[in-house]
Motif scaffolding. Sequence first.
Motif, PDB file in Angstrom:
ATOM      1  N   GLN A  24       0.833  -1.211   0.000  1.00 29.48           N
ATOM      2  CA  GLN A  24       0.000   0.000   0.000  1.00 29.48           C
ATOM      3  C   GLN A  24       0.867   1.259   0.000  1.00 29.48           C
ATOM      4  O   GLN A  24       0.618   2.195  -0.774  1.00 29.48           O
ATOM      5  N   LEU A  25       1.889   1.299   0.838  1.00 34.96           N
ATOM      6  CA  LEU A  25       2.776   2.465   0.896  1.00 34.96           C
ATOM      7  C   LEU A  25       3.507   2.667  -0.424  1.00 34.96           C
ATOM      8  O   LEU A  25       3.707   3.801  -0.867  1.00 34.96           O
ATOM      9  N   SER A  83      10.461   6.022   4.167  1.00 33.28           N
ATOM     10  CA  SER A  83       9.620   7.163   3.813  1.00 33.28           C
ATOM     11  C   SER A  83      10.283   7.968   2.705  1.00 33.28           C
ATOM     12  O   SER A  83      11.497   7.914   2.528  1.00 33.28           O
ATOM     13  N   PHE A  84       9.439   8.682   1.971  1.00 32.70           N
ATOM     14  CA  PHE A  84       9.875   9.643   0.960  1.00 32.70           C
ATOM     15  C   PHE A  84       9.242  10.980   1.289  1.00 32.70           C
ATOM     16  O   PHE A  84       8.076  11.038   1.682  1.00 32.70           O
ATOM     17  N   ASP A  85       9.977  12.052   1.126  1.00 27.45           N
ATOM     18  CA  ASP A  85       9.430  13.399   1.242  1.00 27.45           C
ATOM     19  C   ASP A  85       9.761  14.095  -0.077  1.00 27.45           C
ATOM     20  O   ASP A  85      10.871  14.593  -0.262  1.00 27.45           O
ATOM     21  N   VAL A  86       8.807  14.072  -0.989  1.00 30.58           N
ATOM     22  CA  VAL A  86       9.035  14.589  -2.344  1.00 30.58           C
ATOM     23  C   VAL A  86       9.371  16.079  -2.315  1.00 30.58           C
ATOM     24  O   VAL A  86      10.269  16.530  -3.024  1.00 30.58           O
ATOM     25  N   GLU A  87       8.671  16.848  -1.486  1.00 31.73           N
ATOM     26  CA  GLU A  87       8.909  18.296  -1.418  1.00 31.73           C
ATOM     27  C   GLU A  87      10.330  18.614  -0.972  1.00 31.73           C
ATOM     28  O   GLU A  87      10.945  19.554  -1.478  1.00 31.73           O
ATOM     29  N   ARG A  88      10.864  17.845  -0.026  1.00 32.38           N
ATOM     30  CA  ARG A  88      12.226  18.068   0.472  1.00 32.38           C
ATOM     31  C   ARG A  88      13.249  17.221  -0.271  1.00 32.38           C
ATOM     32  O   ARG A  88      14.450  17.331  -0.006  1.00 32.38           O
ATOM     33  N   ALA A  89      12.804  16.358  -1.176  1.00 33.80           N
ATOM     34  CA  ALA A  89      13.664  15.449  -1.947  1.00 33.80           C
ATOM     35  C   ALA A  89      14.525  14.584  -1.023  1.00 33.80           C
ATOM     36  O   ALA A  89      15.716  14.389  -1.248  1.00 33.80           O
ATOM     37  N   LYS A 103       4.903   6.404  -0.937  1.00 31.05           N
ATOM     38  CA  LYS A 103       5.309   6.905   0.376  1.00 31.05           C
ATOM     39  C   LYS A 103       6.513   6.152   0.930  1.00 31.05           C
ATOM     40  O   LYS A 103       7.232   6.668   1.778  1.00 31.05           O
ATOM     41  N   ALA A 104       6.699   4.904   0.490  1.00 28.21           N
ATOM     42  CA  ALA A 104       7.787   4.065   0.986  1.00 28.21           C
ATOM     43  C   ALA A 104       7.903   2.849   0.075  1.00 28.21           C
ATOM     44  O   ALA A 104       6.998   2.582  -0.726  1.00 28.21           O
ATOM     45  N   ILE A 105       9.004   2.121   0.210  1.00 30.57           N
ATOM     46  CA  ILE A 105       9.166   0.864  -0.524  1.00 30.57           C
ATOM     47  C   ILE A 105      10.071  -0.058   0.291  1.00 30.57           C
ATOM     48  O   ILE A 105      11.038   0.385   0.888  1.00 30.57           O
ATOM     49  N   ARG A 106       9.705  -1.320   0.343  1.00 32.22           N
ATOM     50  CA  ARG A 106      10.525  -2.311   1.037  1.00 32.22           C
ATOM     51  C   ARG A 106      10.827  -3.422   0.055  1.00 32.22           C
ATOM     52  O   ARG A 106       9.948  -3.887  -0.681  1.00 32.22           O
TER      53      ARG A 106
END
Length: 176
Positions: free
Chosen positions: A56-57, A84-90, A62-65
């Motif tokens: 789902q993530l 986690s990923f933060d696209v805005e902050r890269a 939002k994440a990958i495992r």
Amino acid sequence: MIEQIHTKRLFLRKMKMADSYSLFKIWSDPEVTKFMNIINFTHEEQTKEMIELFDQLAEEHKAIRLTIIEKESNEIIGSCGFNSFDVERATAEIGYDFAKAHWGKGYASECISALIDYAFTTLSISKIEAKIEPGNSNSIKVVEKLNFTFEGTFQEYEESKESFYDIHVYSLLKEN
């Protein structure tokens, strides 16, 4: 999103439900989960639920495992990925775990190096973070070996296993 990555000794691929038994054996070991934000699993169903959550993530970006497979034996020996990923902050946060029998063989550095390369070249990530409990000296050695910089300690930052704990934050910036 990432489907697979090959290193010299490892094959990293998107986690599958068929991996649940092998991952359960790893995640049910209290020594493996000691520094993870989960309590060691007691039923394989917990592993299946975790794989569903990771799916789902990943769908939501939002994440990958990824499942880590040792090429020589074709054995599942752990998991790794971006918590986690933060696209805005890269930025992205890395995480990994290995079956105890595979500790100390350099696999963590090998798989994290591959994730770093993928993040910087394919995902447009410019900063990778690692959040590590102060007592997890093995993981601290891994990120220091890979030239991560210690940024500081957040006190009582995370809640896991019914208590709050401090967390060291390390980062690696993409070289321009």
